[in-house]
Design an enzyme around this catalytic site. Structure first.
Site, mmCIF file in Angstrom:
data_model
loop_
_atom_site.group_PDB
_atom_site.id
_atom_site.type_symbol
_atom_site.label_atom_id
_atom_site.label_comp_id
_atom_site.label_asym_id
_atom_site.label_seq_id
_atom_site.Cartn_x
_atom_site.Cartn_y
_atom_site.Cartn_z
ATOM 1 N N SER A 1 -9.260 2.272 8.228
ATOM 2 C CA SER A 1 -8.378 3.428 8.438
ATOM 3 C C SER A 1 -7.706 3.368 9.805
ATOM 4 N N GLN B 1 -12.059 21.803 -25.383
ATOM 5 C CA GLN B 1 -11.532 20.424 -25.333
ATOM 6 C C GLN B 1 -10.073 20.454 -24.846
ATOM 7 N N ARG C 1 -9.709 21.087 -21.179
ATOM 8 C CA ARG C 1 -10.034 19.942 -20.319
ATOM 9 C C ARG C 1 -8.987 18.837 -20.464
ATOM 10 N N GLY D 1 -20.370 10.300 -26.465
ATOM 11 C CA GLY D 1 -21.169 9.085 -26.251
ATOM 12 C C GLY D 1 -20.336 7.822 -26.328
ATOM 13 N N THR E 1 -9.274 4.760 -2.129
ATOM 14 C CA THR E 1 -9.654 4.219 -0.818
ATOM 15 C C THR E 1 -8.602 3.253 -0.273
ATOM 16 N N GLU F 1 -5.190 1.215 0.553
ATOM 17 C CA GLU F 1 -3.884 1.677 1.041
ATOM 18 C C GLU F 1 -4.003 3.071 1.684
HETATM 19 C C1 LIG Z 1 -4.681 -2.580 -9.153
HETATM 20 C C2 LIG Z 1 -3.626 -2.077 -8.214
HETATM 21 C C3 LIG Z 1 -2.854 -1.020 -8.854
HETATM 22 C C4 LIG Z 1 -1.802 -0.410 -8.387
HETATM 23 C C5 LIG Z 1 -1.099 -0.606 -7.101
HETATM 24 C C6 LIG Z 1 0.279 -0.868 -7.385
HETATM 25 C C7 LIG Z 1 1.023 -1.591 -6.604
HETATM 26 C C8 LIG Z 1 0.597 -2.111 -5.275
HETATM 27 C C9 LIG Z 1 0.462 -3.566 -5.339
HETATM 28 C C10 LIG Z 1 -0.650 -4.143 -5.129
HETATM 29 C C11 LIG Z 1 -1.829 -3.346 -4.702
HETATM 30 C C12 LIG Z 1 -3.062 -3.957 -5.214
HETATM 31 C C13 LIG Z 1 -4.181 -3.684 -4.689
HETATM 32 C C14 LIG Z 1 -4.378 -2.711 -3.604
HETATM 33 C C15 LIG Z 1 -4.118 -3.291 -2.267
HETATM 34 C C16 LIG Z 1 -4.574 -2.406 -1.201
HETATM 35 C C17 LIG Z 1 -4.097 -2.951 0.083
HETATM 36 C C18 LIG Z 1 -4.635 -2.255 1.293
HETATM 37 O O1 LIG Z 1 -5.487 -1.442 1.251
HETATM 38 S S1 LIG Z 1 -3.916 -2.784 2.721
HETATM 39 C C19 LIG Z 1 -4.632 -1.849 3.971
HETATM 40 C C20 LIG Z 1 -4.054 -0.468 4.002
HETATM 41 N N1 LIG Z 1 -4.578 0.239 5.117
HETATM 42 C C21 LIG Z 1 -4.261 1.466 5.351
HETATM 43 O O2 LIG Z 1 -3.538 2.094 4.617
HETATM 44 C C22 LIG Z 1 -4.842 2.029 6.585
HETATM 45 C C23 LIG Z 1 -4.766 3.513 6.661
HETATM 46 N N2 LIG Z 1 -4.407 3.897 8.020
HETATM 47 C C24 LIG Z 1 -3.104 4.225 8.382
HETATM 48 O O3 LIG Z 1 -2.212 4.255 7.589
HETATM 49 C C25 LIG Z 1 -2.804 4.580 9.770
HETATM 50 O O4 LIG Z 1 -3.322 3.764 10.704
HETATM 51 C C26 LIG Z 1 -3.045 6.036 10.129
HETATM 52 C C27 LIG Z 1 -4.273 6.652 9.491
HETATM 53 C C28 LIG Z 1 -1.827 6.754 9.646
HETATM 54 C C29 LIG Z 1 -3.182 6.037 11.653
HETATM 55 O O5 LIG Z 1 -3.163 7.280 12.224
HETATM 56 P P1 LIG Z 1 -2.866 7.426 13.778
HETATM 57 O O6 LIG Z 1 -2.854 8.846 14.085
HETATM 58 O O7 LIG Z 1 -3.774 6.517 14.535
HETATM 59 O O8 LIG Z 1 -1.413 6.953 13.805
HETATM 60 P P2 LIG Z 1 -0.669 5.872 14.600
HETATM 61 O O9 LIG Z 1 -0.983 5.955 16.042
HETATM 62 O O10 LIG Z 1 -0.867 4.582 13.924
HETATM 63 O O11 LIG Z 1 0.789 6.437 14.328
HETATM 64 C C30 LIG Z 1 1.368 7.437 15.120
HETATM 65 C C31 LIG Z 1 2.621 7.973 14.502
HETATM 66 O O12 LIG Z 1 3.118 7.177 13.405
HETATM 67 C C32 LIG Z 1 3.128 7.936 12.219
HETATM 68 N N3 LIG Z 1 2.745 7.096 11.065
HETATM 69 C C33 LIG Z 1 1.554 6.624 10.769
HETATM 70 N N4 LIG Z 1 1.622 5.923 9.633
HETATM 71 C C34 LIG Z 1 2.898 5.929 9.234
HETATM 72 C C35 LIG Z 1 3.601 5.388 8.112
HETATM 73 N N5 LIG Z 1 2.988 4.681 7.172
HETATM 74 N N6 LIG Z 1 4.907 5.599 8.048
HETATM 75 C C36 LIG Z 1 5.547 6.307 8.974
HETATM 76 N N7 LIG Z 1 4.947 6.867 10.059
HETATM 77 C C37 LIG Z 1 3.640 6.678 10.171
HETATM 78 C C38 LIG Z 1 2.112 9.012 12.439
HETATM 79 O O13 LIG Z 1 2.385 10.099 11.611
HETATM 80 C C39 LIG Z 1 2.348 9.320 13.879
HETATM 81 O O14 LIG Z 1 3.551 10.039 13.993
HETATM 82 P P3 LIG Z 1 3.778 11.116 15.132
HETATM 83 O O15 LIG Z 1 2.760 12.197 14.888
HETATM 84 O O16 LIG Z 1 3.564 10.395 16.433
HETATM 85 O O17 LIG Z 1 5.178 11.598 14.928
HETATM 86 C C1 LIG Z 2 -10.498 -2.716 -3.935
HETATM 87 C C2 LIG Z 2 -9.984 -2.734 -2.519
HETATM 88 C C3 LIG Z 2 -8.923 -3.563 -2.206
HETATM 89 C C4 LIG Z 2 -8.463 -3.644 -0.896
HETATM 90 N N1 LIG Z 2 -7.451 -4.514 -0.586
HETATM 91 C C5 LIG Z 2 -7.067 -4.660 0.699
HETATM 92 C C6 LIG Z 2 -6.065 -5.614 1.052
HETATM 93 O O1 LIG Z 2 -5.504 -6.304 0.195
HETATM 94 N N2 LIG Z 2 -5.743 -5.761 2.352
HETATM 95 C C7 LIG Z 2 -6.320 -5.009 3.328
HETATM 96 O O2 LIG Z 2 -5.961 -5.207 4.476
HETATM 97 N N3 LIG Z 2 -7.247 -4.083 3.029
HETATM 98 C C8 LIG Z 2 -7.638 -3.890 1.744
HETATM 99 N N4 LIG Z 2 -8.595 -2.949 1.425
HETATM 100 C C9 LIG Z 2 -9.192 -2.143 2.492
HETATM 101 C C10 LIG Z 2 -8.724 -0.694 2.454
HETATM 102 O O3 LIG Z 2 -7.397 -0.564 2.834
HETATM 103 C C11 LIG Z 2 -9.626 0.134 3.352
HETATM 104 O O4 LIG Z 2 -10.930 0.087 2.837
HETATM 105 C C12 LIG Z 2 -9.118 1.562 3.440
HETATM 106 O O5 LIG Z 2 -7.953 1.629 4.208
HETATM 107 C C13 LIG Z 2 -10.174 2.545 3.987
HETATM 108 O O6 LIG Z 2 -10.582 2.166 5.231
HETATM 109 P P1 LIG Z 2 -12.144 2.008 5.626
HETATM 110 O O7 LIG Z 2 -12.770 1.121 4.644
HETATM 111 O O8 LIG Z 2 -12.140 1.642 7.064
HETATM 112 O O9 LIG Z 2 -12.752 3.435 5.452
HETATM 113 P P2 LIG Z 2 -13.367 4.348 6.605
HETATM 114 O O10 LIG Z 2 -12.263 4.794 7.501
HETATM 115 O O11 LIG Z 2 -14.501 3.666 7.236
HETATM 116 O O12 LIG Z 2 -13.841 5.566 5.743
HETATM 117 C C14 LIG Z 2 -15.207 5.961 5.591
HETATM 118 C C15 LIG Z 2 -15.280 7.499 5.506
HETATM 119 O O13 LIG Z 2 -14.884 8.050 6.754
HETATM 120 C C16 LIG Z 2 -13.899 9.059 6.562
HETATM 121 N N5 LIG Z 2 -12.993 9.041 7.720
HETATM 122 C C17 LIG Z 2 -12.476 7.972 8.365
HETATM 123 N N6 LIG Z 2 -11.673 8.361 9.358
HETATM 124 C C18 LIG Z 2 -11.661 9.703 9.359
HETATM 125 C C19 LIG Z 2 -10.997 10.702 10.139
HETATM 126 N N7 LIG Z 2 -10.157 10.377 11.113
HETATM 127 N N8 LIG Z 2 -11.226 11.992 9.842
HETATM 128 C C20 LIG Z 2 -12.028 12.340 8.831
HETATM 129 N N9 LIG Z 2 -12.678 11.439 8.057
HETATM 130 C C21 LIG Z 2 -12.497 10.137 8.310
HETATM 131 C C22 LIG Z 2 -13.188 8.673 5.271
HETATM 132 O O14 LIG Z 2 -12.614 9.828 4.660
HETATM 133 C C23 LIG Z 2 -14.336 8.095 4.446
HETATM 134 O O15 LIG Z 2 -14.985 9.165 3.802
HETATM 135 C C24 LIG Z 2 -9.061 -2.845 0.119
HETATM 136 C C25 LIG Z 2 -10.113 -1.978 -0.208
HETATM 137 C C26 LIG Z 2 -10.571 -1.923 -1.502
HETATM 138 C C27 LIG Z 2 -11.713 -0.999 -1.838
#
Ligand SMILES: CC/C=C\C/C=C\C/C=C\C/C=C\CCCCC(=O)SCCNC(=O)CCNC(=O)[C@H](O)C(C)(C)COP(=O)(O)OP(=O)(O)OC[C@H]1O[C@@H](n2cnc3c(N)ncnc32)[C@H](O)[C@@H]1OP(=O)(O)O
Ligand SMILES: Cc1cc2nc3c(=O)[nH]c(=O)nc-3n(C[C@H](O)[C@H](O)[C@H](O)COP(=O)(O)OP(=O)(O)OC[C@H]3O[C@@H](n4cnc5c(N)ncnc54)[C@H](O)[C@@H]3O)c2cc1C
Length: 645
Positions: A145, A311, A314, A382, A403, A405
């Site tokens: 995250s 049903q 739901r 079932g 979780t 993205e």
């Molecule tokens: C089977 C699959 C089925 C369907 C899917 C379909 C298609 C997809 C294709 C393939 C997918 C397949 C599998 C899944 C793959 C999954 C891949 C991943 O999980 S990749 C990893 C993704 N990780 C995350 O998403 C991490 C989550 N964390 C964050 O996004 C950020 O870090 C945060 C939580 C927003 C950070 O917060 P923080 O307060 O620390 O913010 P920052 O300092 O970073 O930012 C400050 C400033 O920027 C603004 N901001 C933050 N994020 C964004 C954004 N995305 N866009 C625009 N602006 C953003 C934030 O609001 C702050 O703004 P300010 O208040 O300063 O004005």
């Molecule tokens: C099937 C799968 C596919 C994935 N594919 C990719 C990929 O292709 N590439 C990639 O880079 N990543 C990938 N990920 C990782 C994924 O993006 C991260 O797991 C996701 O962003 C959540 O982050 P974390 O695991 O650090 O959760 P954590 O942040 O550790 O979350 C743990 C708990 O803490 C809570 N928490 C965390 N921060 C806060 C906060 N600030 N305030 C309150 N509660 C909080 C959350 O709500 C959660 O309940 C994948 C994950 C899965 C499960």
């Protein structure tokens, strides 16, 4: 259906609307409908794309089978000269989580959105021809995250003109990236950029991971799979990887463009939610019409379980939500296209709203869908617990969407920041626009009274909209007022985070309701189509109102009497939707192959097929099971006890 008995024919005959036209509405256009239909049939008729054996394969066999399917899919795409749109539909209908999802869904978009022109010219042609396979390596063992907390470094070496990618600790290992474990040759790796000893925050770098000759990891890189995940089969078709260290190519882009990729992927996840939800609902609805329990009079037929009001209560809100998510997904796609065009012109002004909408709607729709798939399993009694129902696997594949993205709660907190900023700017020069425009009428919304006096009054879209707007405005203002009492706003934000999350949910639900209502204002052809969509829109909204009655009552947005009238109206809507239920799920136009469910078969011929399916289980290969002689026979013959005597 030629020559096949349609057990659901009576149900289909009851429909009061034009199903063929509804199929077009669901698909988005006639063009998309025809293309999807053609590709779905192509996939369903190809034996390589068979998927009914997934639950019983070992992890290694499952994974190899996925590689085979992905290679076959690519072969067909080339042979048939499929367009990008057709190819993406083909992957969708193959319906198996694979490295290709990340290659096409994240690696290519990340390069398109974040790389320079020069980099795009180098990498995109290779990626488009699959001469390289890419993944998206952001998350680490220690941080997901908190993107700014990532530990991997990218240090620029002016001597070699290279970046040295380094994972200095165990927790900085990249952990989770899909496709990384066994397949990807390249990755977009996120690391802290360091030049001249100075840090510049997290950036994306294109890194080659494996040799293109023998697939071995390049020197200095350790890669593997992170191990079995939730559910047998399910997401275990995907290699999620762990990696450490590496050399790399370079990149240098503004932070906002990195965010652009997350906005894109979250937007696609919202559209995908309507697919997963509609699929589960299709299975549960068809089976509920086939299944009969109780109610037989004088030896007559028993009641179809779909006729029980519990049903319907739901199931039908889930059906309504499938349509609601479809339309909000369409709108979000438009919003994303608009923000992208602006970003290309260096206009970042609409990015915060796009971020809030994609983050919030990704959270709302995936949480709802994951819960709904599980509810559909229960709605099938079932038999829903059998893998052949398709529901256990659908749940296991889908639930990580809550979780990945972005964790759904973390994303709602992002929406809350946006909402609180909007509230704090009320009364200033900066007027709320887009999805927060309703806040511009905050004075009215804080004191307005809902006008409902009888159940039918809830059918007025303006009445529904105002109740939802009043609830959200009042919740947001209340939490903003509490926040203002804290000397340290960040401390206040942490303390009040549960209230903030609730306000965000209310805001997102309002967006979904308002986009459904906007959809109904369009010209929608076909007998009865608009009427049915209107009923579904009302069911979606009134069910939320019923489920979140506490919010509506405590903010004074409606009275207890009005809440009760909403519930009366809901029951009446269920009765109106009931004869149309099967036709409404037929409109999704899913093939039996894609549905992958004996319970959801188009022809409703459930029992003989369930029986047939059971016999296919490998456990039934022999009548007497392996292990009988070692473990069962000695028990039965009391041989162990006799031996002791
Ligand atoms: C089977 C699959 C089925 C369907 C899917 C379909 C298609 C997809 C294709 C393939 C997918 C397949 C599998 C899944 C793959 C999954 C891949 C991943 O999980 S990749 C990893 C993704 N990780 C995350 O998403 C991490 C989550 N964390 C964050 O996004 C950020 O870090 C945060 C939580 C927003 C950070 O917060 P923080 O307060 O620390 O913010 P920052 O300092 O970073 O930012 C400050 C400033 O920027 C603004 N901001 C933050 N994020 C964004 C954004 N995305 N866009 C625009 N602006 C953003 C934030 O609001 C702050 O703004 P300010 O208040 O300063 O004005
Ligand atoms: C099937 C799968 C596919 C994935 N594919 C990719 C990929 O292709 N590439 C990639 O880079 N990543 C990938 N990920 C990782 C994924 O993006 C991260 O797991 C996701 O962003 C959540 O982050 P974390 O695991 O650090 O959760 P954590 O942040 O550790 O979350 C743990 C708990 O803490 C809570 N928490 C965390 N921060 C806060 C906060 N600030 N305030 C309150 N509660 C909080 C959350 O709500 C959660 O309940 C994948 C994950 C899965 C499960």
């Amino acid at each position: 259906m030629d020559g096949v008995v349609d057990h659901l024919a009576d149900e289909r005959n009851k429909a009061q609307f034009d199903v063929e036209e509804m199929k077009i509405v669901w698909a988005g256009s006639r063009h998309v409908f025809e293309l999807s239909d053609r590709i779905a049939r192509l996939v369903a008729s190809d034996p390589v794309f068979r998927k009914d054996n997934r639950a019983t394969l070992s992890r290694k066999d499952l994974f190899k089978n996925t590689l085979r399917k992905a290679a076959h899919a690519w072969k067909r795409i080339i042979e048939l000269r499929l367009s990008e749109e057709e190819a993406s539909k083909l992957r969708f209908y193959v319906d198996e989580a694979a490295f290709t999802d990340l290659h096409w869904g994240m690696f290519v978009p990340a390069i398109k959105g974040q790389a320079t022109e020069e980099q795009q010219q180098k990498w995109l042609p290779l990626a488009y021809k699959m001469q390289i396979i890419g993944c998206y390596a952001q998350t680490e063992l220690g941080h997901g995250s908190n993107v700014q907390g990532l530990e991997t470094t990218a240090t620029f070496d002016p001597q070699t003109d290279e970046f040295d990618i380094h994972s200095p600790t165990l927790t900085s290992s990249k952990w989770w990236p899909g496709g990384l474990g066994k397949v990807s040759t390249h990755a977009v790796v996120y690391a802290r950029l360091i030049t001249d000893g100075q840090e510049h925050g997290v950036h994306g770098f294109i890194v080659q991971l494996r040799s293109l000759d023998d697939h071995l990891p390049l020197p200095g890189i350790t890669i593997g799979d992170i191990g079995m995940k939730f559910g047998n089969g399910a997401y275990n078709t995907m290699d999620n990887g762990v990696t450490r260290n590496g050399k790399c190519v370079r990149s240098n882009v503004p932070r906002q463009l990195i965010y652009g990729t997350m906005v894109f992927v979250r937007q696609t996840i919202v559209s995908d939610a309507s697919c997963a939800l509609s699929r589960a609902v299709c299975i549960a609805t068809r089976y509920s019409a086939v299944r009969r329990q109780f109610g037989s009079q004088n030896g007559g037929v028993e009641t179809q379980v779909i006729d029980y009001k519990t049903q319907q209560n739901r199931l039908f809100p889930l059906l309504a939500a499938a349509y609601a998510f479809r339309f909000v997904g369409e709108w979000l796609k438009w919003l994303y296209t608009d923000v992208t065009q602006r970003l290309q012109a260096n206009d970042f002004s609409t990015l915060p709203e796009a971020h809030a909408c994609t983050a919030g709607l990704k959270s709302l729709t995936t949480t709802f869908t994951a819960d709904a798939i599980e509810e559909c399993r229960k709605l099938c009694g079932g038999h829903g617990y059998l893998c052949s129902s398709g529901l256990p696997e659908l749940f296991a594949v889908y639930v990580p969407a809550c979780t990945y993205e972005g964790d759904n709660v973390v994303l709602l907190l992002q929406v809350a920041r946006f909402l609180m900023k909007t509230v704090s700017q009320l009364g200033s020069e900066k007027k709320p626009v887009g999805t927060t425009a309703y806040m511009g009428r905050v004075e009215h919304l804080m004191q307005c009274r809902c006008s409902v006096q009888k159940a039918e009054d809830w059918l007025n879209p303006n009445t529904i909209l105002e109740a939802f707007e009043a609830r959200t405005a009042r919740m947001s203002v209340a939490v903003a007022q509490k926040l203002a009492q804290f000397a340290n706003p960040e401390e206040g934000f942490l303390e009040l985070s549960p209230n903030l999350v609730e306000a965000s949910v209310a805001h997102c639900q309002l967006i979904v309701v308002s986009k459904f209502i906007e959809k109904l204002q369009q010209d929608i052809p076909g007998k009865g189509v608009k009427e049915l969509l209107g009923m579904l829109c009302n069911i979606y909204a009134l069910n939320i109102l019923h489920k979140h009655l506490g919010d509506f009552l405590s903010t004074g947005s409606i009275t207890p009497k009005q809440g009760s009238l909403a519930n009366d109206q809901l029951r009446s809507l269920y009765s109106q939707v009931r004869p149309n239920a099967i036709a409404l799920v037929d409109a999704f136009n899913y093939t039996d192959h894609y549905l992958g469910s004996v319970l959801g078969r188009y022809d409703g011929n459930v029992y003989p097929k369930l029986y047939e399916e059971a016999w296919k289980d490998p456990l039934n290969d022999s009548v007497v099971p392996d292990g009988y002689h070692e473990y069962i026979r000695p028990l039965l013959k009391n041989q162990l006890r006799n031996a002791r005597l």
